[in-house]
Design an enzyme around this catalytic site. Structure first.
Site, short mmCIF file in Angstrom:
data_model
loop_
_atom_site.label_atom_id
_atom_site.label_comp_id
_atom_site.label_asym_id
_atom_site.label_seq_id
_atom_site.Cartn_x
_atom_site.Cartn_y
_atom_site.Cartn_z
N SER A 1 10.35 2.87 7.76
CA SER A 1 9.58 1.68 7.39
C SER A 1 9.98 0.38 8.07
CB SER A 1 9.62 1.48 5.88
OG SER A 1 8.69 2.35 5.29
N LYS B 1 11.20 -8.94 2.82
CA LYS B 1 10.30 -7.93 2.23
C LYS B 1 10.38 -7.98 0.71
CE LYS B 1 9.33 -2.93 2.45
NZ LYS B 1 9.81 -1.62 2.97
N SER C 1 6.43 0.92 5.70
CA SER C 1 5.97 0.09 4.60
C SER C 1 6.28 -1.40 4.77
CB SER C 1 6.60 0.58 3.29
OG SER C 1 8.01 0.46 3.37
N1 GLN Z 1 6.24 6.36 5.16
C1 GLN Z 1 7.38 6.92 4.50
C2 GLN Z 1 7.09 7.07 3.04
O1 GLN Z 1 6.02 6.79 2.67
C3 GLN Z 1 8.58 6.06 4.73
C4 GLN Z 1 8.56 4.84 3.92
C5 GLN Z 1 9.79 4.00 4.04
O2 GLN Z 1 10.56 4.14 4.98
N2 GLN Z 1 9.98 3.16 3.05
O3 GLN Z 1 7.90 7.46 2.25
#
Ligand code: GLN
Length: 491
Positions: free
Chosen positions: A179, A80, A155
């Site tokens: 995420s 990532k 994400s």
């Molecule tokens: N969707 C959540 C956020 O926007 C979690 C994102 C994540 O785990 N990086 O913060």
């Protein structure tokens, strides 16, 4: 029927290479061909490091030929793009870091490299990991290999889609509020979020430092255990990494759940969950019961406060962490004359809308006069959420529930409605607030043929029991043997 090289799991690929059936270069070439064939449509990768990958594969082959072995020797993986990689552009999905080439490598990535990994490239992400769909990427949206009109989740959506489209054998993601688990669920693969402190965060570009954790997106549970074993453990560069010993996580995969107590939290089986999702998750729990686990009702009473608590804690930490992107030290600079104007323009032009929204929310929550009412209060409620889990884990070994209320939604469907987007994480953020570990494992498909994930949660440093339960379930079912067939249209 024998599998094509890109279809192999990590453990199958290692066996094949050790037996001399094919080389790391053969395997890497097969995956690069797969990327060339599909990624124009899936768009999982921000950067493909083909030349570097072939070089690393040749080195792995040479090492093996000389009698050397390593746990991931010659295994092609994707990373990532929020994890720093020396000499390879690391954008965090943000325009502000479009040309940022880190001078060092994140510890988690370095450990995989030391274990023999071949790095295929860097995967797409919501900007600074803020999002649930990859639609907040400053570059492009990744498409779900099961249905290219849908999001892969986020994400770590690029990592999820890369593994689901078989453009990498596995991938690293990060999980601040779901995420890793959400894209795994939406893409029909396994997503492991380790406990806070299990894996070093050194070189992971910080979003919510008290929540962030590096995780694994893989084709099966054994592969996720293999990758975790290679990268977990204390790191002198990260004071929040745990000094706990790292077991060989694959040794926990006994296939047996007899005697395990599995908790069903009342608060996770609620109205608003897509009926297909609830039915699949309940069926999965029945399977575990039939295999000899004891199913117990538990309660996590503060669950309904998790979303507001998360969006105060995460945004407060993000507002502080992202202040380093000032148009002076890293990445994009607008080149304005005065220092104030340069800050304003560099940040104004470099950050996307969601990141700005979070910085403003977080700055507000931390500001004088509001700190006690918002940030401090959120931290107090966070403690209650953690205590809920601690009490539940006195009664059960593992907690089972859905990963998300729905299957993958359509691209654009929630893009203009941040609150609705935030609701995708309602079942995953609790674990990050509590610092505990969990996994998403495929447990069926909805009426539209989209994958559904079963979430198994464990206590802090409870990865072994989570992996054991997930693996036993996986081996008793056939979901992990089904793969997306993205339609390839020649361009
Ligand atoms: N969707 C959540 C956020 O926007 C979690 C994102 C994540 O785990 N990086 O913060």
């Amino acid at each position: 029927m024998s599998k094509a090289l890109h279809e192999l799991t990590i453990h199958e690929a290692l066996t094949g290479m050790r037996q001399g059936d094919f080389s790391a270069v053969d395997l890497t070439q097969a995956l690069l061909e797969r990327i060339a064939l599909l990624d124009g449509q899936v768009k999982a990768y921000l950067t493909v490091t083909a030349e570097l990958a072939l070089e690393q594969a040749a080195q792995a082959d040479a090492r093996r030929a000389a009698g050397g072995e390593a746990p991931l020797l010659g295994v092609p993986l994707a990373i990532k793009d929020v994890l720093c990689t020396a000499g390879v552009r690391t954008t965090c999905g943000s325009r502000i870091l479009e040309n940022f080439v880190p001078p060092y490598t994140a510890s988690a990535v370095q450990r995989l490299a030391d274990a023999g990994m071949v790095m295929l490239g860097k995967t797409n992400t919501d900007e600074f990991a803020m999002g649930s769909s990859t639609e907040n990427s400053g570059y492009f949206t990744t498409h779900n290999p099961w249905d290219l009109d849908r999001v892969p989740g986020g994400s770590s959506g690029g990592s999820g889609a890369a593994v689901a489209a078989q453009e990498a054998l596995a991938a690293l993601g990060t999980d601040t509020g779901g995420s890793v688990r959400l894209p795994a669920s939406y893409c029909g693969i396994v997503g492991l979020k380790p406990s806070y402190g299990r894996v070093s965060r050194y070189g992971l570009v910080a979003y919510g430092s008290s929540l962030d954790q590096v995780g694994v997106l893989a084709k099966d549970v054994r592969d996720s255990a293999l990758v975790l074993s290679a990268m977990a453990g204390h790191d002198a560069y990260d004071s929040t990494s745990m000094p706990a010993p790292v077991p060989d996580f694959t040794a926990a995969l006994t296939g047996d759940v007899r005697g395990l107590r599995i908790g069903l939290p009342d608060e996770y089986f609620i109205a608003g969950v897509q009926p297909d999702v609830e039915a699949a998750v309940r069926r999965a729990i029945d399977v575990l019961g039939e295999m000899g686990a004891e199913i117990v009702r538990v309660s996590l009473p503060n669950t309904d406060k998790a979303l507001p608590v998360y969006y105060l804690v995460a945004t407060a930490e993000a507002s502080a962490n992202l202040s380093r992107f000032d148009g002076v030290r890293y990445g994009y600079s607008a080149g304005a004359d005065s220092i104030q104007e340069n800050y304003r323009q560099s940040r104004g032009q470099g950050f996307g809308a969601e990141v700005k929204r979070r910085i403003m929310l977080g700055t507000y929550a931390l500001s004088a006069g509001y700190y006690d009412a918002y940030y401090l209060k959120a931290q107090q409620v966070r403690t209650l959420i953690k205590q809920d889990f601690e009490a539940a884990f006195e009664k059960v070994d593992v907690i089972a529930c859905p990963v998300a209320p729905t299957t993958a939604f359509r691209i654009g469907e929630k893009a203009d409605n941040p609150l609705e987007m935030y609701l995708s994480d309602v079942f995953t953020i609790t674990l990050n607030l509590a610092g505990m570990c969990g996994i998403s494992v495929p447990c069926g498909f909805d009426g539209a043929g989209l994958p559904i994930g079963l979430q198994l949660m464990g206590p802090h440093l409870g990865e072994e029991v989570v992996l054991r339960t997930a693996h036993a379930y996986e081996q008793a079912t056939h979901w992990h043997t089904q793969w997306a067939q993205p339609a390839v249209t020649e361009v």
